[in-house]
Motif scaffolding. Structure first.
Motif, PDB file in Angstrom:
ATOM      1  N   SER A   1     -66.242  87.219  84.856  1.00  0.00           N
ATOM      2  CA  SER A   1     -67.549  86.568  84.760  1.00  0.00           C
ATOM      3  C   SER A   1     -67.489  85.125  85.238  1.00  0.00           C
ATOM      4  O   SER A   1     -68.382  84.661  85.961  1.00  0.00           O
TER       5      SER A   1
ATOM      6  N   ARG B   1     -71.736  84.333  83.049  1.00  0.00           N
ATOM      7  CA  ARG B   1     -72.082  83.986  84.427  1.00  0.00           C
ATOM      8  C   ARG B   1     -73.095  82.835  84.452  1.00  0.00           C
ATOM      9  O   ARG B   1     -72.950  81.880  85.218  1.00  0.00           O
ATOM     10  N   THR B   2     -74.120  82.958  83.604  1.00  0.00           N
ATOM     11  CA  THR B   2     -75.154  81.927  83.553  1.00  0.00           C
ATOM     12  C   THR B   2     -74.588  80.607  83.056  1.00  0.00           C
ATOM     13  O   THR B   2     -74.877  79.538  83.607  1.00  0.00           O
TER      14      THR B   2
ATOM     15  N   TYR C   1     -67.126  84.863  89.086  1.00  0.00           N
ATOM     16  CA  TYR C   1     -68.348  85.139  89.840  1.00  0.00           C
ATOM     17  C   TYR C   1     -69.126  83.854  90.108  1.00  0.00           C
ATOM     18  O   TYR C   1     -69.667  83.664  91.200  1.00  0.00           O
ATOM     19  N   SER C   2     -69.174  82.966  89.120  1.00  0.00           N
ATOM     20  CA  SER C   2     -70.012  81.771  89.231  1.00  0.00           C
ATOM     21  C   SER C   2     -69.243  80.491  89.495  1.00  0.00           C
ATOM     22  O   SER C   2     -69.793  79.539  90.051  1.00  0.00           O
TER      23      SER C   2
ATOM     24  N   ARG D   1     -71.607  93.892  78.079  1.00  0.00           N
ATOM     25  CA  ARG D   1     -72.340  93.612  79.320  1.00  0.00           C
ATOM     26  C   ARG D   1     -73.214  92.368  79.163  1.00  0.00           C
ATOM     27  O   ARG D   1     -73.304  91.535  80.079  1.00  0.00           O
ATOM     28  N   LYS D   2     -73.836  92.230  78.002  1.00  0.00           N
ATOM     29  CA  LYS D   2     -74.672  91.054  77.746  1.00  0.00           C
ATOM     30  C   LYS D   2     -73.824  89.786  77.748  1.00  0.00           C
ATOM     31  O   LYS D   2     -74.232  88.750  78.302  1.00  0.00           O
TER      32      LYS D   2
ATOM     33  N   CYS E   1     -71.071  89.232  79.376  1.00  0.00           N
ATOM     34  CA  CYS E   1     -70.693  88.914  80.758  1.00  0.00           C
ATOM     35  C   CYS E   1     -71.828  88.198  81.482  1.00  0.00           C
ATOM     36  O   CYS E   1     -71.600  87.232  82.222  1.00  0.00           O
ATOM     37  N   GLU E   2     -73.047  88.663  81.287  1.00  0.00           N
ATOM     38  CA  GLU E   2     -74.192  88.001  81.921  1.00  0.00           C
ATOM     39  C   GLU E   2     -74.355  86.577  81.402  1.00  0.00           C
ATOM     40  O   GLU E   2     -74.650  85.651  82.166  1.00  0.00           O
ATOM     41  N   GLU E   3     -74.175  86.402  80.106  1.00  0.00           N
ATOM     42  CA  GLU E   3     -74.282  85.063  79.528  1.00  0.00           C
ATOM     43  C   GLU E   3     -73.206  84.133  80.072  1.00  0.00           C
ATOM     44  O   GLU E   3     -73.456  82.945  80.331  1.00  0.00           O
TER      45      GLU E   3
END
Length: 378
Positions: free
Chosen positions: A73, A18-19, A76-77, A11-12, A14-16
């Motif tokens: 991921s 996206r950013t 999304y961005s 999960r971490k 995936c967030e990275e």
């Protein structure tokens, strides 16, 4: 099937991603020409190590679940970055699955660095959903066990065509044999007789035709066994179909988040849009479908990685539900936003053009339903 959940580390990651995509890749995508290969974006994907996640260190395909997390991921961005990465994986996937050590060494290094652009050339004017009906002719060039072939015919709707650096080409080596008479070849750009034209499409992807006028290929260009190319194509699609669902899920989540934000701030009828039951229920229904699609995609990918049976059905279900859900999610978000979402350059206008194609490529939704139905009665 066991319950499925992502680990905290996944999960971490995936967030990275996206950013990273929003900060590093989105500006490069915006600077590129729509519908053309963005080599600067590919180079960045290589430098950031993201293309390297497509394949394991030994040149074999990487984890199907990692591929899904990566594609969702990025989608999304920055859908352009996602597509550039996915097309590299699809074009070079047959090399990882069926190539020789020499072919892997030659091409996978260049593809994962973003220096070589790969293309998966299967569809033809008369063979789209019915891939076994392809007619690109591979005529033996000479006699004896060591002969090569001459490729004559055309391919169409090929991503990264006509300007890719290497094409994975599926050709007919036995006439009238259906799926049993297809062979896969690696065809580098610049071969005599190789041509093509770009096609202007609704979605902002590089897509074109590839023409073959007696293009020479040798035994060294073979991917896998002679007449075994259809299996190579299907193995590649079984790996990538769940990740098409992941791409769709990433777009669906982006559309849903945009709709939730807009509905919570847009004033109308004495309150906000989210105070209207018709809007709030639509958001709730969309959120439920997106989560269901995501779980089915992840479960199909995890089953592939575990080597479980019934992968074609699982992959078909994942692609079918996720791509159809994404279409619904983006359309609902456009409806909630109203006319502003139709303005050129709006996120949802972009997603509206992006989201339509995945319901067709790598097996249309009708093909996925046929695969699922066949398994039900087998």
């Amino acid at each position: 099937m066991p319950a499925f959940a992502l680990e905290a580390e996944q999960r971490k990651w995936c967030e990275e991603l996206r950013t990273l995509a929003a900060r590093e890749l989105r500006p490069l995508a915006d600077a590129g020409e729509e519908g053309r290969i963005n080599r600067e974006l590919l180079a960045a994907l290589g430098e950031l190590g993201l293309l390297g996640r497509l394949f394991a260190p030994d040149g074999r395909p990487a984890s199907a679940l990692d591929l899904c997390l990566l594609r969702e991921s990025l989608a999304y961005s920055c859908t352009e970055a996602e597509t550039a990465l996915a097309l590299q994986g699809l074009g070079a996937g047959p090399v990882a699955l069926a190539g020789t050590d020499g072919q892997r060494a030659r091409w996978l290094t260049e593809v994962t660095a973003g220096r070589a652009v790969a293309a998966f050339a299967l569809s033809e004017p008369g063979a789209g959903s019915d891939a076994a009906a392809l007619a690109l002719d591979a005529e033996p060039d000479g006699k004896g066990a060591g002969h090569g072939w001459r490729l004559t015919g055309s391919k169409t709707w090929i991503s990264n065509a006509p300007h890719a650096d290497v094409f994975t080409v599926f050709a007919r080596t036995v006439k009238g044999a259906g799926s049993r008479g297809v062979t896969a070849f690696l065809v580098p750009a610049g071969r005599p007789g190789l041509g093509g034209e770009p096609l202007e499409m609704l979605s902002p992807h590089p897509v074109g035709t590839v023409t073959f006028d007696g293009v020479p290929v040798t035994r060294d260009d073979l991917l896998g066994e002679v007449d075994g190319g259809f299996g190579v194509a299907m193995r590649t699609l079984n790996l990538f179909r769940p990740s098409v669902g992941a791409f769709a899920t990433g777009m669906a989540q982006a559309a849903l988040d945009a709709a939730v934000e807009h509905a919570g701030t847009r004033r109308a009828f004495g309150g906000t849009l989210r105070d209207l039951q018709s809007v709030s229920h639509q958001l709730a229904e969309t959120a439920t479908r997106v989560e269901a699609a995501r779980l089915l995609v992840y479960a199909a990918a995890a089953a592939y990685d575990r080597g479980e049976p019934d992968i074609p059905r699982r992959a078909a279900m994942a692609k079918l539900l996720a791509t159809e859900t994404a279409q619904q999610a983006v359309d609902a978000a456009v409806q909630i936003h109203g006319a502003a979402a139709l303005q050129r350059g709006h996120l949802l206008e972009h997603l509206y053009r992006e989201v339509r194609a995945p319901r067709i490529y790598e097996g249309a939704s009708e093909v996925q339903r046929s695969i699922i139905a066949k398994e039900l009665y087998s």
